[in-house]
Design a protein around this motif. Structure first.
Motif, PDB file in Angstrom:
ATOM      1  N   UNK A  64       0.817  -1.209   0.000  1.00 11.81           N
ATOM      2  CA  UNK A  64       0.000   0.000   0.000  1.00 11.81           C
ATOM      3  C   UNK A  64       0.855   1.266   0.000  1.00 11.81           C
ATOM      4  N   UNK A  65       0.287   2.324  -0.539  1.00 12.61           N
ATOM      5  CA  UNK A  65       1.001   3.595  -0.626  1.00 12.61           C
ATOM      6  C   UNK A  65       1.207   4.223   0.747  1.00 12.61           C
ATOM      7  N   UNK A  66       0.290   3.968   1.673  1.00 14.00           N
ATOM      8  CA  UNK A  66       0.419   4.541   3.016  1.00 14.00           C
ATOM      9  C   UNK A  66      -0.179   3.582   4.028  1.00 14.00           C
ATOM     10  N   UNK A  67       0.209   3.720   5.280  1.00 16.56           N
ATOM     11  CA  UNK A  67      -0.309   2.809   6.307  1.00 16.56           C
ATOM     12  C   UNK A  67      -1.831   2.905   6.442  1.00 16.56           C
ATOM     13  N   UNK A 126      -8.988   1.744  -2.586  1.00 17.93           N
ATOM     14  CA  UNK A 126      -9.289   3.103  -3.032  1.00 17.93           C
ATOM     15  C   UNK A 126     -10.483   3.664  -2.274  1.00 17.93           C
ATOM     16  N   UNK A 127     -11.444   2.802  -1.945  1.00 20.84           N
ATOM     17  CA  UNK A 127     -12.647   3.239  -1.234  1.00 20.84           C
ATOM     18  C   UNK A 127     -12.354   3.704   0.190  1.00 20.84           C
ATOM     19  N   UNK A 128     -11.199   3.276   0.750  1.00 22.03           N
ATOM     20  CA  UNK A 128     -10.826   3.727   2.093  1.00 22.03           C
ATOM     21  C   UNK A 128      -9.655   4.701   2.028  1.00 22.03           C
ATOM     22  N   UNK A 129      -9.439   5.291   0.862  1.00 21.04           N
ATOM     23  CA  UNK A 129      -8.459   6.369   0.728  1.00 21.04           C
ATOM     24  C   UNK A 129      -7.021   5.918   0.599  1.00 21.04           C
ATOM     25  N   UNK A 130      -6.788   4.716   0.104  1.00 22.83           N
ATOM     26  CA  UNK A 130      -5.420   4.231  -0.060  1.00 22.83           C
ATOM     27  C   UNK A 130      -5.217   3.752  -1.505  1.00 22.83           C
ATOM     28  N   UNK A 131      -3.996   3.399  -1.818  1.00 27.49           N
ATOM     29  CA  UNK A 131      -3.677   2.959  -3.176  1.00 27.49           C
ATOM     30  C   UNK A 131      -2.818   1.712  -3.126  1.00 27.49           C
ATOM     31  N   UNK A 132      -3.166   0.735  -3.939  1.00 25.49           N
ATOM     32  CA  UNK A 132      -2.382  -0.495  -4.044  1.00 25.49           C
ATOM     33  C   UNK A 132      -1.171  -0.232  -4.939  1.00 25.49           C
ATOM     34  N   UNK A 133       0.025  -0.523  -4.419  1.00 27.08           N
ATOM     35  CA  UNK A 133       1.247  -0.341  -5.212  1.00 27.08           C
ATOM     36  C   UNK A 133       1.859  -1.675  -5.619  1.00 27.08           C
ATOM     37  N   UNK A 134       1.443  -2.763  -4.992  1.00 25.59           N
ATOM     38  CA  UNK A 134       1.868  -4.098  -5.411  1.00 25.59           C
ATOM     39  C   UNK A 134       0.800  -5.094  -4.987  1.00 25.59           C
ATOM     40  N   UNK A 135       0.642  -6.136  -5.804  1.00 23.05           N
ATOM     41  CA  UNK A 135      -0.417  -7.104  -5.536  1.00 23.05           C
ATOM     42  C   UNK A 135       0.066  -8.486  -5.952  1.00 23.05           C
TER      43      UNK A 135
END
Length: 233
Positions: free
Chosen positions: A140-143, A195-204
């Motif tokens: 994730x982009x941020x905690x 995204x719905x909780x204000x975060x961004x996936x950077x790896x999956x």
């Protein structure tokens, strides 16, 4: 199974060649010439080509470790700037046209894929009623805030949807990495949930499907064991 697929799976013939022999009334199903290549047949039918009883090759069940920048597809497709190979191209699996993937991963997503030529087995896994769990390692982009796990368990309303997602289990591994367990497979669901909780996936990365865990190096594959096949069927 379609008759043309049955003929292909029982002989060295290509799909085009199988259709030709069917149209020329060379294939008998229970003593009757069938000229419709799409006719459905079953393993208990007696199917003959030119006097020879056809017996299909055993179904194959494979575990694949998908690298990044390849497509979950049988055939490579061009993108805007490059040409991503198919996961089957990367792994060089013989007769890959007979196989299909049991679910897909985005081009930039890595991890576990299943492939088979057994349509009933794959349908059992992908059916919405199967409740087959899938475990993803997500960077994730941020905690995440401490409340997110409860939100995922209660269900998330994704953009453009009218119903909450099914309950999902979230396990924090580190401030910017989590394990997410889902039992459904909406389009880009993991990315949309965060995204719905204000975060961004950077790896999956997908680590597990049902009872099957990823255990081969990236870009490699192996046949599933009988126990693994039965556990998913």
């Amino acid at each position: 199974m379609r008759l043309d697929k049955f003929v292909c799976k029982s002989t060295p013939l290509s799909r085009t060649e199988a259709v030709q022999v069917i149209h020329h009334e060379r294939v008998l199903v229970n003593g009757v010439a069938i000229v419709d290549e799409a006719a459905q047949v079953h393993e208990n039918n007696h199917i003959i080509l030119d006097g020879k009883h056809l017996v299909p090759r055993p179904f194959r069940y494979l575990l694949l470790h998908k690298p990044a920048n390849c497509l979950s597809a049988n055939i490579s497709e061009p993108s805007k700037s490059t040409k991503y190979p198919s996961v089957f191209d990367v792994l060089n699996i013989d007769n890959s046209s007979e196989l299909h993937l049991v679910g897909r991963l985005d081009a930039d997503t890595t991890g576990l894929l299943l492939a088979t030529d057994d349509g009933r087995w794959s349908f059992t896994i992908t059916s919405p009623n199967s409740d087959c769990s899938k475990v993803y390692r997500v960077g994730l982009a941020k905690p995440l805030g401490p409340e997110v796990a409860d939100k995922f368990l209660a269900g998330i309303l994704l953009q453009g949807e009218h119903e909450l997602t099914l309950p999902a289990k979230l396990e924090v591994i580190s401030p910017n990495q989590v394990l997410l367990t889902l039992t459904q497979g909406k389009f880009h669901q993991v990315k949309r949930m965060f995204a719905a909780v204000g975060n961004k996936v950077v790896s999956l990365h997908r680590e597990k499907i049902g009872a099957i865990s990823l255990d081969v190096p990236q870009g490699q594959w192996r046949a599933l064991t009988e126990a693994e096949v039965n556990a998913m069927g």
